[in-house]
Every structure is written in structure tokens, then in C-alpha cells.
Design a protein around this motif. Structure first.
Motif, mmCIF file in Angstrom:
data_model
loop_
_atom_site.group_PDB
_atom_site.id
_atom_site.type_symbol
_atom_site.label_atom_id
_atom_site.label_comp_id
_atom_site.label_asym_id
_atom_site.label_seq_id
_atom_site.Cartn_x
_atom_site.Cartn_y
_atom_site.Cartn_z
ATOM 1 N N GLY A 271 72.752 -76.920 -29.924
ATOM 2 C CA GLY A 271 72.589 -78.352 -30.152
ATOM 3 C C GLY A 271 72.704 -79.133 -28.853
ATOM 4 O O GLY A 271 72.815 -78.569 -27.759
ATOM 5 N N ARG A 272 72.665 -80.458 -28.989
ATOM 6 C CA ARG A 272 72.702 -81.321 -27.801
ATOM 7 C C ARG A 272 74.150 -81.526 -27.375
ATOM 8 O O ARG A 272 75.021 -81.727 -28.211
ATOM 9 C CB ARG A 272 72.031 -82.645 -28.138
ATOM 10 N N PHE A 273 74.397 -81.458 -26.085
ATOM 11 C CA PHE A 273 75.773 -81.620 -25.615
ATOM 12 C C PHE A 273 75.807 -82.297 -24.248
ATOM 13 O O PHE A 273 74.855 -82.218 -23.471
ATOM 14 C CB PHE A 273 76.483 -80.253 -25.529
ATOM 15 N N THR A 274 76.917 -82.976 -23.998
ATOM 16 C CA THR A 274 77.174 -83.575 -22.688
ATOM 17 C C THR A 274 78.586 -83.174 -22.296
ATOM 18 O O THR A 274 79.490 -83.222 -23.141
ATOM 19 C CB THR A 274 77.031 -85.113 -22.772
ATOM 20 N N LEU A 275 78.766 -82.762 -21.050
ATOM 21 C CA LEU A 275 80.046 -82.176 -20.641
ATOM 22 C C LEU A 275 81.021 -83.168 -20.037
ATOM 23 O O LEU A 275 82.136 -82.794 -19.680
ATOM 24 C CB LEU A 275 79.802 -81.019 -19.667
ATOM 25 N N GLU A 276 80.610 -84.421 -19.888
ATOM 26 C CA GLU A 276 81.564 -85.393 -19.337
ATOM 27 C C GLU A 276 81.287 -86.794 -19.865
ATOM 28 O O GLU A 276 80.172 -87.115 -20.231
ATOM 29 C CB GLU A 276 81.531 -85.372 -17.804
ATOM 30 N N LYS A 277 82.353 -87.573 -19.901
ATOM 31 C CA LYS A 277 82.261 -88.947 -20.413
ATOM 32 C C LYS A 277 82.492 -89.927 -19.282
ATOM 33 O O LYS A 277 83.292 -89.639 -18.375
ATOM 34 C CB LYS A 277 83.355 -89.189 -21.455
ATOM 35 N N PRO A 278 81.859 -91.111 -19.327
ATOM 36 C CA PRO A 278 82.122 -92.096 -18.279
ATOM 37 C C PRO A 278 83.607 -92.444 -18.237
ATOM 38 O O PRO A 278 84.251 -92.576 -19.281
ATOM 39 C CB PRO A 278 81.312 -93.318 -18.713
ATOM 40 N N GLY A 279 84.138 -92.546 -17.033
ATOM 41 C CA GLY A 279 85.524 -92.987 -16.883
ATOM 42 C C GLY A 279 86.551 -91.882 -17.021
ATOM 43 O O GLY A 279 87.720 -92.083 -16.711
ATOM 44 N N GLU A 280 86.110 -90.686 -17.439
ATOM 45 C CA GLU A 280 87.048 -89.579 -17.636
ATOM 46 C C GLU A 280 87.304 -88.891 -16.290
ATOM 47 O O GLU A 280 86.378 -88.691 -15.515
ATOM 48 C CB GLU A 280 86.383 -88.603 -18.601
ATOM 49 N N THR A 281 88.540 -88.546 -16.002
ATOM 50 C CA THR A 281 88.789 -87.813 -14.750
ATOM 51 C C THR A 281 88.703 -86.323 -15.036
ATOM 52 O O THR A 281 88.756 -85.902 -16.189
ATOM 53 C CB THR A 281 90.195 -88.109 -14.186
ATOM 54 N N ASP A 282 88.576 -85.525 -13.981
ATOM 55 C CA ASP A 282 88.505 -84.081 -14.179
ATOM 56 C C ASP A 282 89.794 -83.552 -14.797
ATOM 57 O O ASP A 282 89.783 -82.587 -15.547
ATOM 58 C CB ASP A 282 88.219 -83.371 -12.861
ATOM 59 N N ALA A 283 90.893 -84.206 -14.484
ATOM 60 C CA ALA A 283 92.165 -83.769 -15.058
ATOM 61 C C ALA A 283 92.136 -83.965 -16.579
ATOM 62 O O ALA A 283 92.576 -83.093 -17.332
ATOM 63 C CB ALA A 283 93.310 -84.561 -14.446
ATOM 64 N N ASP A 284 91.539 -85.104 -17.035
ATOM 65 C CA ASP A 284 91.407 -85.320 -18.488
ATOM 66 C C ASP A 284 90.600 -84.170 -19.092
ATOM 67 O O ASP A 284 90.926 -83.635 -20.143
ATOM 68 C CB ASP A 284 90.607 -86.601 -18.800
ATOM 69 N N ALA A 285 89.500 -83.834 -18.393
ATOM 70 C CA ALA A 285 88.584 -82.834 -18.929
ATOM 71 C C ALA A 285 89.240 -81.452 -19.001
ATOM 72 O O ALA A 285 88.975 -80.669 -19.882
ATOM 73 C CB ALA A 285 87.315 -82.769 -18.089
ATOM 74 N N GLU A 286 90.077 -81.171 -18.019
ATOM 75 C CA GLU A 286 90.707 -79.849 -17.997
ATOM 76 C C GLU A 286 91.789 -79.761 -19.043
ATOM 77 O O GLU A 286 92.004 -78.790 -19.682
ATOM 78 C CB GLU A 286 91.281 -79.566 -16.609
#
Ligand SMILES: Nc1nc2c(ncn2[C@@H]2O[C@H](COP(=O)(O)OP(=O)(O)OP(=O)(O)O)[C@@H](O)[C@H]2O)c(=O)[nH]1
Ligand SMILES: [Mg+2]
Length: 286
Positions: A271-286
């Protein structure tokens, strides 16, 4: 990871060529992958492009999460860029690019006309990291398959001018990466979507990163593709990878399951996916 050599000589050369040609162009089309907009922006390019007018082109929107693509377009517009989301494999909406370019160049065009130039030429340079679809975008704009394209990084080797119309000329450039990523997550995103050659990263690491992202944000896709259950989703990503490796018939070859997951995601099978959101830091993502 920073030690790995993914910044080979041809990229240094490509960077130098951009530096030389930038003076000749009126504006820049910065092509990014809509699935990883910010991670697929080369921080070196900001310096090279400096204050040239720029259009952010979020390509491969057909593969990206539509709600997040809209959020990213808004994010770049809020930063003062012209921004547009497209799917370069289909011509739809692509004509907005020359329209935006004409709008951005309105003053310069008016000045040239005042000097007696009847049909002033707009020259645009297309830049971005490897495999984001720069050459495909340009082929659509010139309505011919002139630029060579391919689903691996490093297809375009040299710069090439293409004529879209009597007053719109485009320069295709090889994709350029930068020597050191600010975080491991950026490298993982670029590896997962295919901007970095597969040989540079270990598949099981990249696959595990992708699996963890889908578990957190797109669990329904995993349920559909690999019959993952709600209980499975409570497991640690590594344990789920082990389980999937078995259930998908790869016995203990985790790297092959990782490879399958990467392949399926790139093909759009998850399906469709995006791996990051505006304003999110890499620490949030990890
Ligand atoms: N699904 C999808 N695929 C796309 C899109 N645009 C390009 N592609 C595919 O992505 C791959 C890379 O496209 P290219 O145009 O060669 O990418 P590039 O940025 O020029 O890459 P380099 O020359 O290696 O820097 C090709 O297989 C294209 O068919 C898009 O909007 N959607
Ligand atoms: Mg290319």
C-alpha cells in the motif's frame, strides 16, 4: 555507517557540475521522494542553489500516503517554496510545473520583454538525490523519452539539456548524495525506498527498519500482505521478522525475508506509505 563509501567520485563530479551550471539557470526544480520528502533532500544543495527560485517537486506521490503528502506540500509552502506533488509516470498535473515556473519568473520575463526579447527562455535545472525520478519528470515535461531512466540509483551519468517548449528548457543532472547523513534513520529511509544502492546497507537492518515503521504506522498493510495478527503486532520488530521469515517459507534466512519486505514495499504491494511527518525529529521516529 558513516564510514561506508557511498559518495563515490562521480558524485563529487556531479556536485561540481551543478555548481558550474547553476549560474546559467533561472530556477531549480528540486525533486524529492514523496515517501521521504525531508530525508531525500540533500543539505549540500541548499548551499549550491542559494537564492535561486525553487520549486519543490514531491514525486512518486502514487506510492506515498496521500494525507501526509498534502501535509508536506503545505509544509514547504509555509517555508516559502513553490511546492507540488506529482506522479511522473502519469502526465496528470505535470503542466503545473511550467505554469509555476512562469509565475515565479514573471518579473524577469517582463524585464526581458521590456528589453525587446519577444519570447524569453526560462532555464530550469532539475536536481535531487538518486532515483527520485528526475529524468522521468523531465521526459514527461518534454513529452518524449529522451533522458534514460531506471529503477536503481545512479542511472543518469551526465548533465543534459532538454527542450520542453520554445521558452522552457530543462537540465537533467545525475542524482547527488552527500558524504555523511545526520542520522542513521535518514540512511535507513533512503535505503528502504531505493535511493541508495542496496549493496551499501545490510538488508536485514533496512528490512527491520521498514518492518518497525509499518508495525507502528501501517499495521493493516502487514495483516493483509503477510497475515500478521494483532498479537504479532505486540512483538518486538525483530521477533516478528523471525516469525515472518518462517511463515513466508524462508526458514532461517532473515535477510531473504527482509529483502522480500523491501521489494514488496517498493512495488507498492504494502500500500501507500510515507516514512516521515513534517515537524517530526529523527529521535521521535526512532
Ligand atoms: N511509482 C512511481 N515511479 C516513478 C515515478 N517517477 C519515477 N519513477 C520510477 O523511479 C525510477 C527512477 O526514475 P529516474 O527518473 O531514473 O530517477 P532519477 O532521479 O533520474 O535517478 P538518477 O538518474 O539515478 O539520479 C524509475 O524506475 C521510474 O520509472 C513516480 O512518480 N511514481
Ligand atoms: Mg536520472
Amino acid at each position: 555507517m558513516a564510514q561506508i563509501q557511498w559518495f563515490p567520485g562521480h558524485m563529487a563530479k556531479a556536485r561540481k557540475q551543478v555548481q558550474e551550471k547553476i549560474k546559467q539557470v533561472d530556477l531549480v526544480l528540486e525533486v524529492v521522494d514523496a515517501r521521504t520528502p525531508e530525508s531525500s533532500r540533500n543539505p549540500m544543495l541548499d548551499e549550491l542553489v542559494a537564492d535561486k527560485p525553487r520549486i519543490m517537486v514531491l514525486n512518486k506521490q502514487d506510492l506515498a500516503d496521500p494525507a501526509l503528502t498534502a501535509a508536506w506540500v503545505q509544509y514547504y509552502q509555509d517555508q516559502g517554496f513553490a511546492a507540488i506533488a506529482i506522479d511522473a509516470q502519469h502526465a496528470k498535473r505535470l503542466q503545473q510545473i511550467p505554469q509555476l515556473a512562469t509565475k515565479l519568473m514573471a518579473e524577469k520575463i517582463a524585464r526581458k520583454k521590456a528589453r525587446g526579447i519577444r519570447n524569453p527562455m526560462i532555464k530550469a535545472m532539475c536536481i535531487g538525490i538518486p532515483n527520485v525520478g528526475k529524468s522521468t519528470v523531465l521526459n514527461r515535461l518534454v513529452r518524449r523519452n529522451i533522458a534514460v531512466t531506471g529503477n536503481k540509483p545512479g542511472v543518469t551519468k551526465n548533465q543534459q539539456w532538454l527542450k520542453a517548449s520554445d521558452n522552457f528548457q530543462l537540465l537533467d543532472t545525475p542524482g547527488i548524495l552527500w558524504p555523511k547523513f545526520a542520522s542513521q534513520t535518514i540512511g535507513m529511509r533512503l535505503a528502504f525506498t531505493g535511493a541508495i544502492a542496496d549493496a551499501v546497507f545490510q538488508e536485514d537492518m533496512v528490512g527491520l527498519y521498514g518492518l518497525a515503521s509499518f508495525m507502528a504506522h501501517y499495521p493493516a498493510a502487514l495483516k493483509k500482505a503477510y497475515h500478521v495478527t494483532d498479537d504479532d503486532l505486540n512483538e518486538a520488530p525483530h521477533d516478528l521478522l523471525v516469525k515472518l521469515t518462517k511463515s513466508q517459507g524462508f526458514a532461517e534466512a532473515y535477510d531473504r525475508m527482509a529483502e522480500r519486505l523491501i521489494f514488496d514495499a517498493r512495488q507498492g504491494k504494502l500500500g501507500r506509505f510515507t516514512l516521515e511527518k513534517p515537524g517530526e525529529t529523527d529521535a521521535d521516529a526512532e
